[in-house]
Design an enzyme around this catalytic site. Structure first.
Site, PDB file in Angstrom:
ATOM      1  CG  ASP A  17      -2.045   1.116   1.049  1.00 24.47           C
ATOM      2  OD1 ASP A  17      -2.423   1.301  -0.003  1.00 24.47           O
ATOM      3  OD2 ASP A  17      -2.779   1.573   2.249  1.00 24.47           O
ATOM      4  N   GLY A  18       0.332   2.210  -0.419  1.00 28.75           N
ATOM      5  CA  GLY A  18       1.203   3.475  -0.355  1.00 28.75           C
ATOM      6  C   GLY A  18       0.156   4.727  -0.027  1.00 28.75           C
ATOM      7  CD  GLU A  56      -1.294   2.549  -3.536  1.00 28.58           C
ATOM      8  OE1 GLU A  56      -1.004   1.209  -3.394  1.00 28.58           O
ATOM      9  OE2 GLU A  56      -2.528   2.716  -2.706  1.00 28.58           O
ATOM     10  CG  ASP A  79      -5.393  -0.360  -1.226  1.00 29.23           C
ATOM     11  OD1 ASP A  79      -4.622   0.318  -2.174  1.00 29.23           O
ATOM     12  OD2 ASP A  79      -5.718   0.233  -0.229  1.00 29.23           O
ATOM     13  CG  HIS A 138      -9.563   2.268   3.977  1.00 30.40           C
ATOM     14  ND1 HIS A 138      -8.358   2.322   4.794  1.00 30.40           N
ATOM     15  CD2 HIS A 138      -9.145   3.039   2.812  1.00 30.40           C
ATOM     16  CE1 HIS A 138      -7.665   3.266   4.273  1.00 30.40           C
ATOM     17  NE2 HIS A 138      -8.050   3.516   3.038  1.00 30.40           N
ATOM     18  CG  ASP A 148      -4.038   2.531   5.372  1.00 30.65           C
ATOM     19  OD1 ASP A 148      -4.155   3.310   4.402  1.00 30.65           O
ATOM     20  OD2 ASP A 148      -4.716   2.792   6.492  1.00 30.65           O
TER      21      ASP A 148
END
Length: 249
Positions: A17-18, A56, A79, A138, A148
């Site tokens: 994740d970024g 990302e 994501d 999320h 995250d």
């Protein structure tokens, strides 16, 4: 543990994740890597000026770079539809056009895309296959929530302990993977909703226009002019109420 874990076996599991505060702005990335049979390690770092897409991509690149002589299949959860579509679909057209996009402009984040392609090529030569899996952010999936958390902490330079040890001692349920990992359908950029009306209010006079061009001709250069696009009758009524003109709705 979910039934969807039954196919993991001797499979490398990666979450990436970024994050970015401002776009561009301060950014961070995070990754969790499970390496069979029982090793888990976390990665992450921050960058002073970057974009969300760059973070990302960087998370994905760094996670793959951390793999050495492995020759197992890889399930990589992200994501970012941008990362997945870029590496599995768009990159072929970009390369064919000399790293230009469909509009003939240089591809954004070209440095990161080239690095990612190099890592994918290296791993494939070693015998790894990469299954790019979309995970909706999320939504309470433990692996996604953890990366995250790492990415956000790195963005704001907050202290965070990165784990490196046995799976048994890791308290994040990364083996509880989502049953579905299909990409959401792409939005058709060419499809635009037609406006219901364009409203203008100048010198106490309200007008409804069929096109923006007609509305613009009325309000352009007129101090104090109000104008707004309405997408429905209800939207039009709401705009007039905000303007204090509900009696004209």
């Amino acid at each position: 543990m979910s039934d969807s874990t039954s196919g993991i076996g001797e499979t490398i599991l990666i979450y990436t994740d970024g994050a970015c505060s401002g776009n561009p702005g301060k950014g961070g990335w995070g990754a969790v890597v499970y390496l069979p049979p029982d090793t888990v390690y976390e990665l992450g770092a921050g960058r002073f000026k970057t974009t969300n897409n760059q973070m990302e991509l960087t998370a994905t690149i760094e996670a793959l770079e951390s793999l050495e002589a492995e020759d197992m299949p890889i399930w990589l959860y992200t994501d970012s539809t941008y990362v997945i579509r870029g590496i599995t679909q768009w990159i072929w057209g970009w390369k064919k056009k000399g790293w230009k996009n469909s509009e003939g402009n240089p591809v954004s984040n070209q440095i990161e895309w080239r690095k990612l392609e190099a890592e994918v090529t290296r791993l494939k030569k070693q015998g790894c296959t990469i299954d790019w899996r979309y995970i909706r952010g999320h939504q309470g999936h433990a692996g996604n929530e953890r990366v995250d958390q790492i990415a956000v902490a790195m963005t704001h330079k907050k202290p965070i302990q990165l784990y490196d040890g046995q799976l048994l001692g890791y308290d994040v349920a990364i083996m509880d993977i989502p049953e579905s990992h299909e990409l959401p359908a792409m939005k058709d950029r060419k499809t635009k909703k037609t406006a219901y009306s364009y409203l203008s209010y100048v010198n106490g006079q309200l007008q409804r226009h069929a096109t923006w061009k007609e509305c613009e001709a009325v309000v352009k250069g007129r101090p104090g002019a109000k104008f707004k696009k309405a997408m429905s009758a209800e939207d039009e009524k709401s705009i007039l109420e905000r303007w204090g003109l509900s009696h004209l709705a």
